[in-house]
Design an enzyme around this catalytic site. Structure first.
Site, PDB file in Angstrom:
ATOM      1  N   LYS A  54       0.816  -1.192   0.000  1.00 12.74           N
ATOM      2  CA  LYS A  54       0.000   0.000   0.000  1.00 12.74           C
ATOM      3  C   LYS A  54       0.859   1.255   0.000  1.00 12.74           C
ATOM      4  CE  LYS A  54      -3.280  -2.199   3.192  1.00 12.74           C
ATOM      5  NZ  LYS A  54      -3.847  -2.065   4.540  1.00 12.74           N
ATOM      6  N   GLU A 110       7.601   2.725  -6.284  1.00 11.98           N
ATOM      7  CA  GLU A 110       7.755   2.098  -4.956  1.00 11.98           C
ATOM      8  C   GLU A 110       8.003   3.179  -3.905  1.00 11.98           C
ATOM      9  OE1 GLU A 110       7.242  -0.037  -2.868  1.00 11.98           O
ATOM     10  OE2 GLU A 110       8.681  -1.685  -2.857  1.00 11.98           O
ATOM     11  N   ASP A 111       7.534   2.917  -2.670  1.00 11.32           N
ATOM     12  CA  ASP A 111       7.717   3.925  -1.619  1.00 11.32           C
ATOM     13  C   ASP A 111       9.152   3.999  -1.128  1.00 11.32           C
ATOM     14  OD1 ASP A 111       7.610   1.395  -0.422  1.00 11.32           O
ATOM     15  OD2 ASP A 111       6.202   1.951   1.153  1.00 11.32           O
ATOM     16  N   ILE A 112       9.749   2.842  -0.816  1.00 14.70           N
ATOM     17  CA  ILE A 112      11.073   2.874  -0.171  1.00 14.70           C
ATOM     18  C   ILE A 112      11.862   1.610  -0.498  1.00 14.70           C
ATOM     19  CG2 ILE A 112      10.103   1.968   2.005  1.00 14.70           C
ATOM     20  CD1 ILE A 112      12.121   3.840   3.480  1.00 14.70           C
ATOM     21  N   VAL A 113      13.158   1.773  -0.703  1.00 15.18           N
ATOM     22  CA  VAL A 113      14.031   0.620  -0.891  1.00 15.18           C
ATOM     23  C   VAL A 113      14.978   0.559   0.302  1.00 15.18           C
ATOM     24  CG1 VAL A 113      15.829  -0.449  -2.297  1.00 15.18           C
ATOM     25  CG2 VAL A 113      13.882   0.638  -3.404  1.00 15.18           C
ATOM     26  N   ASP A 114      14.963  -0.618   0.936  1.00 13.77           N
ATOM     27  CA  ASP A 114      15.732  -0.830   2.158  1.00 13.77           C
ATOM     28  C   ASP A 114      16.842  -1.843   1.831  1.00 13.77           C
ATOM     29  OD1 ASP A 114      16.288  -0.785   4.892  1.00 13.77           O
ATOM     30  OD2 ASP A 114      14.613  -2.040   5.468  1.00 13.77           O
ATOM     31  N   GLY A 116      16.621  -4.040  -0.557  1.00 12.87           N
ATOM     32  CA  GLY A 116      16.601  -4.202  -2.012  1.00 12.87           C
ATOM     33  C   GLY A 116      15.885  -5.469  -2.471  1.00 12.87           C
ATOM     34  N   THR A 118      12.759  -6.509  -2.152  1.00 11.11           N
ATOM     35  CA  THR A 118      11.431  -6.326  -2.746  1.00 11.11           C
ATOM     36  C   THR A 118      11.547  -5.826  -4.186  1.00 11.11           C
ATOM     37  OG1 THR A 118      10.592  -5.784  -0.560  1.00 11.11           O
ATOM     38  CG2 THR A 118       9.183  -5.198  -2.420  1.00 11.11           C
ATOM     39  N   LYS A 142      17.316   3.818   1.497  1.00 10.83           N
ATOM     40  CA  LYS A 142      18.237   3.748   2.642  1.00 10.83           C
ATOM     41  C   LYS A 142      19.479   2.989   2.180  1.00 10.83           C
ATOM     42  CE  LYS A 142      14.532   2.956   6.003  1.00 10.83           C
ATOM     43  NZ  LYS A 142      14.063   2.013   7.036  1.00 10.83           N
TER      44      LYS A 142
END
Ligand code: 5GP
Length: 190
Positions: A54, A110-114, A116, A118, A142
């Protein structure tokens, strides 16, 4: 007037430490990303934006409304197996796009890459469907946390290794509709 109303209706919740990116900063960066994407895809027939639910729903809505090129919008939903707030790297598709992907220009939003994981899963999934082109647009990254290198073609902001909420991003499904991006206090999840 409108801003006063937002401030009164959505006070900074107790678990939120501080605002990392305010509304104006986000708005300006989203505008820049939309201008860049509109220029890059100007000669293409049509672009399909695929928002990852979401977390990306607000970013995608703002971005899409600022594009000056023909485009369509679709969504995909994933679930990741997390241990606490730490990703295990395993990702599962829970809702697929409705629009066909083969032969189309796809932009994953995409909202955020942490770590990687996802985005890597999404890239592999969409590559297998043979799109005409495949790029990624990510609001936050990040870099310190990265375990797999993933291509980010359009990036909003690099942020430090903190848990952020607001502008679509949640903690336990809360805080998504904060109009700014804030850091969640460590004691809220530790
Ligand atoms: P990755 O697979 O890159 O480790 O994680 C990506 C996913 O983890 C994001 O799509 C998001 O759901 C979640 N995530 C990672 N960091 C944050 C954060 O700081 N805040 C929120 N709300 N979600 C995060």
């Amino acid at each position: 007037m409108a801003n006063e109303r937002v401030t009164r209706e959505i006070p900074i919740p107790g678990s939120v430490e501080r605002s990392l990116l305010d509304e104006e900063t986000i708005r300006r960066r989203v505008e820049e990303l939309a201008a860049q994407i509109s220029a890059d895809y100007a000669d293409r027939e049509s672009l399909l934006l695929v928002g990852v639910l979401k977390g990306a729903f607000i970013f995608l809505a703002d971005l899409a409304r600022r594009l000056t090129i023909p485009h369509h919008v679709d969504f995909i939903a994933l679930s990741s197996y997390n241990r606490g707030m730490v990703s295990t790297g395993a990702v599962r598709l829970i809702m697929d796009t409705r629009a066909p992907v083969t032969g189309r220009h796809i932009l994953i939003v995409e909202d955020i890459v942490d770590t990687g994981h996802t985005l890597k899963y999404l890239m592999d999934t969409f590559h297998a469907r043979q799109p005409a082109s495949l790029r990624t647009c990510v609001l936050l990254s990040k870099p310190e946390q990265r375990e797999i290198e993933v291509p980010i073609d359009y990036l909003g902001f690099e942020i430090p290794n903190v848990w952020v909420v607001g502008y679509g991003l949640d903690f336990a499904d809360r805080y998504r509709t904060l109009p700014y991006i804030a850091v969640l206090k460590r004691e809220a999840y530790e």
